[in-house]
Write a protein that holds these residues in place. Structure first.
Motif, PDB file in Angstrom:
ATOM      1  N   GLU A 103       0.829  -1.204   0.000  1.00  0.00           N
ATOM      2  CA  GLU A 103       0.000   0.000   0.000  1.00  0.00           C
ATOM      3  C   GLU A 103       0.865   1.257   0.000  1.00  0.00           C
ATOM      4  O   GLU A 103       0.483   2.280  -0.560  1.00  0.00           O
ATOM      5  CB  GLU A 103      -0.956  -0.018   1.190  1.00  0.00           C
ATOM      6  N   GLY A 104       2.044   1.173   0.614  1.00  0.00           N
ATOM      7  CA  GLY A 104       2.982   2.295   0.610  1.00  0.00           C
ATOM      8  C   GLY A 104       3.504   2.618  -0.782  1.00  0.00           C
ATOM      9  O   GLY A 104       3.966   3.725  -1.040  1.00  0.00           O
ATOM     10  N   PHE A 105       3.424   1.641  -1.698  1.00  0.00           N
ATOM     11  CA  PHE A 105       3.805   1.862  -3.087  1.00  0.00           C
ATOM     12  C   PHE A 105       2.639   2.408  -3.904  1.00  0.00           C
ATOM     13  O   PHE A 105       2.752   2.602  -5.105  1.00  0.00           O
ATOM     14  CB  PHE A 105       4.301   0.557  -3.723  1.00  0.00           C
ATOM     15  N   GLY A 106       1.497   2.598  -3.267  1.00  0.00           N
ATOM     16  CA  GLY A 106       0.357   3.197  -3.937  1.00  0.00           C
ATOM     17  C   GLY A 106      -0.686   2.221  -4.436  1.00  0.00           C
ATOM     18  O   GLY A 106      -1.714   2.631  -4.971  1.00  0.00           O
ATOM     19  N   SER A 107      -0.455   0.927  -4.288  1.00  0.00           N
ATOM     20  CA  SER A 107      -1.391  -0.072  -4.781  1.00  0.00           C
ATOM     21  C   SER A 107      -1.041  -1.416  -4.164  1.00  0.00           C
ATOM     22  O   SER A 107       0.119  -1.679  -3.839  1.00  0.00           O
ATOM     23  CB  SER A 107      -1.298  -0.169  -6.307  1.00  0.00           C
ATOM     24  N   THR A 108      -2.040  -2.271  -4.004  1.00  0.00           N
ATOM     25  CA  THR A 108      -1.755  -3.628  -3.533  1.00  0.00           C
ATOM     26  C   THR A 108      -1.533  -4.578  -4.709  1.00  0.00           C
ATOM     27  O   THR A 108      -1.220  -5.745  -4.507  1.00  0.00           O
ATOM     28  CB  THR A 108      -2.894  -4.170  -2.646  1.00  0.00           C
ATOM     29  N   GLY A 109      -1.697  -4.064  -5.921  1.00  0.00           N
ATOM     30  CA  GLY A 109      -1.501  -4.887  -7.110  1.00  0.00           C
ATOM     31  C   GLY A 109      -0.036  -5.248  -7.304  1.00  0.00           C
ATOM     32  O   GLY A 109       0.873  -4.520  -6.894  1.00  0.00           O
TER      33      GLY A 109
ATOM     34  N   MET B  17       9.422 -13.432  -9.336  1.00  0.00           N
ATOM     35  CA  MET B  17       9.613 -12.106  -8.775  1.00  0.00           C
ATOM     36  C   MET B  17       8.265 -11.397  -8.796  1.00  0.00           C
ATOM     37  O   MET B  17       7.558 -11.427  -9.805  1.00  0.00           O
ATOM     38  CB  MET B  17      10.645 -11.324  -9.588  1.00  0.00           C
ATOM     39  N   LEU B  18       7.922 -10.788  -7.676  1.00  0.00           N
ATOM     40  CA  LEU B  18       6.665 -10.075  -7.525  1.00  0.00           C
ATOM     41  C   LEU B  18       6.984  -8.604  -7.288  1.00  0.00           C
ATOM     42  O   LEU B  18       7.621  -8.266  -6.288  1.00  0.00           O
ATOM     43  CB  LEU B  18       5.853 -10.621  -6.351  1.00  0.00           C
ATOM     44  N   TYR B  19       6.571  -7.761  -8.211  1.00  0.00           N
ATOM     45  CA  TYR B  19       6.852  -6.334  -8.129  1.00  0.00           C
ATOM     46  C   TYR B  19       5.576  -5.554  -7.838  1.00  0.00           C
ATOM     47  O   TYR B  19       4.533  -5.828  -8.441  1.00  0.00           O
ATOM     48  CB  TYR B  19       7.381  -5.812  -9.472  1.00  0.00           C
ATOM     49  N   PRO B  20       5.651  -4.529  -6.975  1.00  0.00           N
ATOM     50  CA  PRO B  20       4.538  -3.573  -6.912  1.00  0.00           C
ATOM     51  C   PRO B  20       4.389  -2.973  -8.314  1.00  0.00           C
ATOM     52  O   PRO B  20       5.383  -2.803  -9.035  1.00  0.00           O
ATOM     53  CB  PRO B  20       5.023  -2.525  -5.908  1.00  0.00           C
ATOM     54  N   VAL B  21       3.175  -2.664  -8.691  1.00  0.00           N
ATOM     55  CA  VAL B  21       2.905  -2.167 -10.042  1.00  0.00           C
ATOM     56  C   VAL B  21       3.788  -0.961 -10.383  1.00  0.00           C
ATOM     57  O   VAL B  21       4.360  -0.893 -11.476  1.00  0.00           O
ATOM     58  CB  VAL B  21       1.408  -1.834 -10.216  1.00  0.00           C
ATOM     59  N   SER B  22       3.931  -0.032  -9.449  1.00  0.00           N
ATOM     60  CA  SER B  22       4.728   1.167  -9.729  1.00  0.00           C
ATOM     61  C   SER B  22       6.196   0.817  -9.970  1.00  0.00           C
ATOM     62  O   SER B  22       6.852   1.422 -10.821  1.00  0.00           O
ATOM     63  CB  SER B  22       4.608   2.176  -8.578  1.00  0.00           C
TER      64      SER B  22
ATOM     65  N   ILE C 228      10.912  -0.977 -14.199  1.00  0.00           N
ATOM     66  CA  ILE C 228      11.678  -2.104 -14.741  1.00  0.00           C
ATOM     67  C   ILE C 228      11.289  -2.358 -16.196  1.00  0.00           C
ATOM     68  O   ILE C 228      12.146  -2.527 -17.073  1.00  0.00           O
ATOM     69  CB  ILE C 228      11.450  -3.384 -13.909  1.00  0.00           C
ATOM     70  N   GLU C 229       9.993  -2.383 -16.449  1.00  0.00           N
ATOM     71  CA  GLU C 229       9.492  -2.662 -17.796  1.00  0.00           C
ATOM     72  C   GLU C 229      10.022  -1.645 -18.798  1.00  0.00           C
ATOM     73  O   GLU C 229      10.462  -2.008 -19.901  1.00  0.00           O
ATOM     74  CB  GLU C 229       7.964  -2.662 -17.783  1.00  0.00           C
TER      75      GLU C 229
ATOM     76  N   ASN D 288      12.806  -3.678  -3.519  1.00  0.00           N
ATOM     77  CA  ASN D 288      11.694  -3.194  -4.339  1.00  0.00           C
ATOM     78  C   ASN D 288      10.842  -4.314  -4.916  1.00  0.00           C
ATOM     79  O   ASN D 288       9.947  -4.066  -5.713  1.00  0.00           O
ATOM     80  CB  ASN D 288      12.213  -2.307  -5.479  1.00  0.00           C
ATOM     81  N   LYS D 289      11.130  -5.552  -4.519  1.00  0.00           N
ATOM     82  CA  LYS D 289      10.360  -6.680  -5.033  1.00  0.00           C
ATOM     83  C   LYS D 289      10.346  -7.792  -3.998  1.00  0.00           C
ATOM     84  O   LYS D 289      11.010  -7.710  -2.978  1.00  0.00           O
ATOM     85  CB  LYS D 289      10.947  -7.184  -6.347  1.00  0.00           C
ATOM     86  N   LEU D 290       9.576  -8.829  -4.313  1.00  0.00           N
ATOM     87  CA  LEU D 290       9.526 -10.048  -3.511  1.00  0.00           C
ATOM     88  C   LEU D 290       9.967 -11.207  -4.381  1.00  0.00           C
ATOM     89  O   LEU D 290       9.813 -11.161  -5.601  1.00  0.00           O
ATOM     90  CB  LEU D 290       8.095 -10.312  -3.029  1.00  0.00           C
ATOM     91  N   GLU D 291      10.507 -12.235  -3.757  1.00  0.00           N
ATOM     92  CA  GLU D 291      10.798 -13.472  -4.467  1.00  0.00           C
ATOM     93  C   GLU D 291       9.904 -14.557  -3.894  1.00  0.00           C
ATOM     94  O   GLU D 291       9.676 -14.613  -2.684  1.00  0.00           O
ATOM     95  CB  GLU D 291      12.259 -13.899  -4.285  1.00  0.00           C
ATOM     96  N   LEU D 292       9.414 -15.420  -4.775  1.00  0.00           N
ATOM     97  CA  LEU D 292       8.591 -16.551  -4.371  1.00  0.00           C
ATOM     98  C   LEU D 292       9.282 -17.824  -4.833  1.00  0.00           C
ATOM     99  O   LEU D 292       9.551 -17.992  -6.025  1.00  0.00           O
ATOM    100  CB  LEU D 292       7.192 -16.456  -4.992  1.00  0.00           C
ATOM    101  N   TRP D 293       9.589 -18.694  -3.880  1.00  0.00           N
ATOM    102  CA  TRP D 293      10.294 -19.947  -4.131  1.00  0.00           C
ATOM    103  C   TRP D 293       9.457 -21.123  -3.682  1.00  0.00           C
ATOM    104  O   TRP D 293       8.727 -21.027  -2.687  1.00  0.00           O
ATOM    105  CB  TRP D 293      11.593 -19.994  -3.316  1.00  0.00           C
ATOM    106  N   ASP D 294       9.607 -22.231  -4.357  1.00  0.00           N
ATOM    107  CA  ASP D 294       9.129 -23.496  -3.814  1.00  0.00           C
ATOM    108  C   ASP D 294       9.980 -23.751  -2.581  1.00  0.00           C
ATOM    109  O   ASP D 294      11.209 -23.581  -2.617  1.00  0.00           O
ATOM    110  CB  ASP D 294       9.302 -24.614  -4.839  1.00  0.00           C
TER     111      ASP D 294
END
Length: 147
Positions: free
Chosen positions: A23-29, A42-47, A52-53, A111-117
Motif C-alpha cells: 500500500e505504501g507503493f500506492g497499490s496492492t496490485g 519475482m513479484l513487483y509492486p505495479v509502480s 523495470i518494464e 523493491n520486489k519479492l521473491e517466491l520460491w518453492d
C-alpha cells in the motif's frame, strides 16, 4: 521471510504485513514474472514494475541474450490484483516455471519479492551455507558495505 501455502487452484495468500508495505507503493496490485537467473518468481509492486518494464523495453534487441531476457521477463509478466481475502492467482505457466508446490517461501528483496518453492529454496540455502564467501570473492560494491 514468510512460509506460505499455495492452494489447489494456484492462489497464494499475501501476508498482511506485505500488503501493508505494498500500500505504501500506492497499490496492492503486483506484477509477477520469472527470475531469469533462478527458478523462482519475482513479484513487483505495479509502480516498481513500470520502471523495470521501461528499462527492459529500452534495451537493444540486436543482442540475442537481451532478446531472451526480454522474452522471459516481459513474456511471463502477469498483473495480479489481490482478491478480498488478500490472495493472488498465479497462472499455471508461472507455477510450472518456478516448480511451485503447496509449500512456498516469500521473501522481501527491497523493491520486489521473491517466491520460491520451499524445497527448492531449502536446497539453495543449504548450498549457500556450504559455500561461504570470503571477502575476496565479493564484488567491490559489497566490500564497502558495513552491516
Amino acid at each position: 521471510m514468510f512460509n506460505i501455502s499455495l492452494d489447489a487452484k494456484g492462489r497464494l495468500a499475501i501476508p498482511t504485513r506485505v500488503r501493508e508495505v505494498l500500500e505504501g507503493f500506492g497499490s496492492t496490485g503486483l506484477v509477477v514474472t520469472v527470475d531469469t537467473q533462478d527458478r523462482c518468481l519475482m513479484l513487483y509492486p505495479v509502480s516498481e514494475w513500470s520502471v523495470i518494464e521501461t528499462k527492459v523495453q529500452a534495451l537493444p534487441s540486436f543482442d540475442a541474450r537481451v532478446r531472451v531476457i526480454k522474452r522471459m521477463l516481459l513474456g511471463y509478466a502477469t498483473d495480479c490484483e489481490p482478491d478480498g481475502s488478500g490472495r493472488i492467482l498465479l497462472g499455471a505457466a508461472l507455477r510450472e516455471y518456478a516448480g511451485l508446490s503447496r509449500e512456498c517461501v516469500l521473501m522481501g528483496q527491497g523493491n520486489k519479492l521473491e517466491l520460491w518453492d520451499k524445497a527448492r529454496w531449502d536446497g539453495e540455502l543449504d548450498r549457500y551455507l556450504q559455500q561461504p564467501m570470503s571477502l575476496d570473492d565479493l564484488p567491490e560494491e559489497l566490500k564497502s558495505l558495513s552491516l
